[in-house]
Design a protein around this motif. Sequence first.
Motif, mmCIF file in Angstrom:
data_model
loop_
_atom_site.group_PDB
_atom_site.id
_atom_site.type_symbol
_atom_site.label_atom_id
_atom_site.label_comp_id
_atom_site.label_asym_id
_atom_site.label_seq_id
_atom_site.Cartn_x
_atom_site.Cartn_y
_atom_site.Cartn_z
ATOM 1 N N LEU A 146 76.490 -13.714 5.431
ATOM 2 C CA LEU A 146 75.170 -13.388 4.934
ATOM 3 C C LEU A 146 75.368 -12.725 3.650
ATOM 4 C CD1 LEU A 146 73.677 -11.480 8.102
ATOM 5 C CD2 LEU A 146 72.451 -13.164 6.909
ATOM 6 N N GLY A 147 76.406 -11.951 3.561
ATOM 7 C CA GLY A 147 76.672 -11.172 2.233
ATOM 8 C C GLY A 147 76.973 -12.087 1.183
ATOM 9 N N MET A 148 77.579 -13.302 1.447
ATOM 10 C CA MET A 148 78.083 -14.436 0.484
ATOM 11 C C MET A 148 76.833 -15.225 -0.151
ATOM 12 S SD MET A 148 81.209 -14.567 -0.164
ATOM 13 C CE MET A 148 81.530 -16.051 -0.786
ATOM 14 N N VAL A 149 75.698 -15.411 0.745
ATOM 15 C CA VAL A 149 74.783 -16.114 0.436
ATOM 16 C C VAL A 149 73.984 -15.869 -0.841
ATOM 17 C CG1 VAL A 149 72.469 -17.138 1.099
ATOM 18 C CG2 VAL A 149 73.805 -16.904 2.696
ATOM 19 N N GLY A 151 75.161 -15.160 -3.663
ATOM 20 C CA GLY A 151 75.309 -14.320 -4.732
ATOM 21 C C GLY A 151 76.939 -15.042 -5.399
ATOM 22 N N ARG A 152 77.134 -14.663 -6.367
ATOM 23 C CA ARG A 152 78.307 -15.074 -6.935
ATOM 24 C C ARG A 152 79.283 -13.986 -6.906
ATOM 25 N NH1 ARG A 152 77.969 -14.598 -11.998
ATOM 26 N NH2 ARG A 152 75.886 -13.851 -11.967
ATOM 27 N N GLY A 154 81.206 -13.029 -4.377
ATOM 28 C CA GLY A 154 81.277 -12.385 -3.023
ATOM 29 C C GLY A 154 80.352 -11.236 -2.733
ATOM 30 N N PRO A 155 80.306 -10.779 -1.513
ATOM 31 C CA PRO A 155 79.096 -9.637 -1.513
ATOM 32 C C PRO A 155 79.481 -8.489 -2.144
ATOM 33 C CG PRO A 155 80.454 -10.072 0.473
ATOM 34 C CD PRO A 155 80.963 -11.065 -0.257
ATOM 35 N N THR A 156 78.473 -7.793 -2.397
ATOM 36 C CA THR A 156 78.399 -6.549 -3.149
ATOM 37 C C THR A 156 78.649 -5.374 -1.986
ATOM 38 O OG1 THR A 156 76.272 -5.727 -3.048
ATOM 39 C CG2 THR A 156 77.066 -7.134 -5.100
ATOM 40 N N VAL A 158 77.267 -2.525 -1.289
ATOM 41 C CA VAL A 158 76.124 -2.234 -0.430
ATOM 42 C C VAL A 158 75.624 -3.193 0.417
ATOM 43 C CG1 VAL A 158 73.774 -1.447 -0.743
ATOM 44 C CG2 VAL A 158 75.457 -0.651 -2.272
ATOM 45 N N THR A 159 75.475 -4.529 -0.130
ATOM 46 C CA THR A 159 75.132 -5.525 0.807
ATOM 47 C C THR A 159 76.019 -5.881 1.892
ATOM 48 O OG1 THR A 159 74.833 -6.856 -1.330
ATOM 49 C CG2 THR A 159 74.597 -8.088 0.595
ATOM 50 N N PRO B 97 73.101 4.707 1.492
ATOM 51 C CA PRO B 97 72.079 3.972 2.262
ATOM 52 C C PRO B 97 72.495 3.804 3.851
ATOM 53 C CG PRO B 97 73.615 2.530 0.998
ATOM 54 C CD PRO B 97 73.925 3.625 0.657
ATOM 55 N N ILE B 342 67.503 -8.343 2.453
ATOM 56 C CA ILE B 342 68.769 -8.288 1.633
ATOM 57 C C ILE B 342 69.038 -9.691 1.106
ATOM 58 C CG2 ILE B 342 71.472 -7.945 1.858
ATOM 59 C CD1 ILE B 342 70.615 -5.745 4.241
ATOM 60 N N TRP B 343 69.006 -10.777 1.795
ATOM 61 C CA TRP B 343 69.180 -11.958 1.633
ATOM 62 C C TRP B 343 68.451 -12.536 0.299
ATOM 63 C CZ3 TRP B 343 66.823 -16.675 2.702
ATOM 64 C CH2 TRP B 343 67.519 -17.864 2.884
ATOM 65 N N ARG B 346 69.465 -11.329 -2.822
ATOM 66 C CA ARG B 346 70.808 -11.718 -3.481
ATOM 67 C C ARG B 346 70.403 -13.005 -4.198
ATOM 68 N NH1 ARG B 346 75.521 -10.230 -3.989
ATOM 69 N NH2 ARG B 346 76.702 -11.747 -2.787
#
Lengths: 344, 347
Positions: A146-149, A151-152, A154-156, A158-159, B97, B342-343, B346
Amino acid sequence: MTATAVAPRLHDLHRRRLVVLTALLAALGVAVVLSITIGAKAVPLHDAWRALTDPTGTENDIVIRSLRLPRTALGVLAGLALGVAGALMQGHTRNPLADPGLLGVTQGAAFAMVSSIILLGAQSVFAYIWFGLAGALLASVGVFALGMVGGRGGPTPVTLALAGTAVSAFLYALTSAIVLLDEQAMDVFRFWQAGSIAARGSDVVWQVLPFIAAGLVLAMANTPGLNALSLGEDVARGLGQNIALTRAVGVTAVTLLTGASVAACGALAFVGLLVPHLTRPLSGTDHRWLVPYSGLAGAALLLLADVIGRVVAHPGELEVGVVLALVGAPFFVALVRRRKPVRL
Amino acid sequence: MTAFPLRVAGLSWQVRLRGTVVTLGGLLLLGLLMALNMRLGDIEMSLGEVVRATFDPADAGHFVVMELRLPRALTGALVGGALALSGAIIQSIARNPLASPEILGVTTGASVAVVAGVVLSGSAYGGASGLFSAVGIPVLALLGGMVGAVTVYALAWRRGLDGYRLVLVGIGVAAVFTNVKYWLLTVGDVNDTGRAMVWISGSLNGRGWEHVGPVALALAVLVPLTLLGTRSLAALRFGDDTVTALGVRMNPARALMILAAVLLAAVATASAGPIAFVALAAPQIALRLARCPQPPLLSSAVVGAVLTAGADLIARTAFSPLELPVGIVTAVLGAPYLIHLIWRARK
């Protein structure tokens, strides 16, 4: 500031770090000795030593070899794993509220475990552990994906933290629904929730050992990259860090360590939330030291709490998770009050 | 033009257009959910029948609407709003958060008190009367919540109230309360554990007018007060030195806002139990919908009310005659939605 002025300071720093490391190792050693000798049946030190080196089948030998030794080993493994996982998790999310279960690992394990009870009638610790591990891995992979989707790199932080919290809450809701409908699942779940390293047997230790060993190696390999990431993602990129890879290795390590621990011992993940805050004042923000410190402190604390739980409720026992909170938290709060907290 | 100033008697606020749209849209949705809550249940009514039943005491449906459905739905909406507002304040002050009323010691303190009451009185087999569950539990929750909050507040106070120190102390205190709660759940009879679990999850089962009053009063007093404090919360995004330079008196402002958050969470928890996920997720959902840097207070409260009222509609009707605790459904509904937001951000 000239170079000559810096050198002795660095030397002092290294010496201090070795002193702290030695002190933590000594504390862990003391905890191991206490854990092996103290319990419902007190065993003198030389008898304990004989039981380990030259067993003759006396009652003490049996108690130590079949009960105390596996219990102590599991305590050391779980404590190491959760302390290390906590330090990594807080580093990757840059959030003091992050615990090793944040990525859904703890709730994934719980959900898989109670599902196996109602769907397959699972009834052995052995089965719970494997289902718990599988659930932990699945939940964590899901959160990371989910965090990867989109984004470039890797996940931040907070995400990662928010997605993990949301997935955890979702799984916990499903688990609650199941245990409210099924009394047997409720009975297993309530004891799992309190956390314990008792009555697990040596086969459980051997089952979780490979996962925890792999997790510890990955965690240590992850620390230089995590140091770079703590400077901010842009700086890390400028330093040539592969951010996505660093995050992925960190998440894998946390998942292996936490998954194996909670599957074997129940919901003890909050140990990993407290311990890094205790060790951060000793190590500063350098993860190469914070991570091993947290591991050793976690193991020592967990064993000591387990011993205290055997002593205060004699001849019964108090769950290790409960004692850990009662002993660890006041200590932790005192530390927070005494000095300005080291910010993440 | 996405924001305009609102000036009243020498005070001024920035009114953001998106935030206003979220608040008004949420209120519309809340009205719709309330209407559905009146119509649906074991006895299904049309909207006309609901209106007739409401105003005609002789109507057969009068009792169902006025004594069962309306107070319950109102309790849900108000409790959801109060918890979300409490969460929004805490997340702003802690600049985190993941912060929720849990770290204030309120919800965890209340949980320990209630679980102790249920488990130690052995009420599964009629040990405690209906009086205990009607009066005893809310009172226990309120007392436990206050003890928890005072503990955290006192331990975190040191020449002022640093947001970061508050979070850390809160973690420690929450760990103690939570694990004592786990231990209590293992010592009792498994039936008592089940009853305690329902309350811990957050439940609106059997809630009546006596539960509406306290939460309504708390919101009526505290919403205007917290809105007055919005500006100091907005300033809190910066470091403490900057805040002082901006002319906000740090400690009194922070202490008062935390007190408001504590009271909101305590009253809500006493009415419906600690609906954990609402306090955490509603502010995060609201700030993503309104696209502002920190949780908008009013929008958060409305989102929390919508989430809880919607969840209770499902909790009441989906598995009839079985009833799920509303706190379980809020997470099942709210978590995927938060993940979706969230998704989306992004991409």
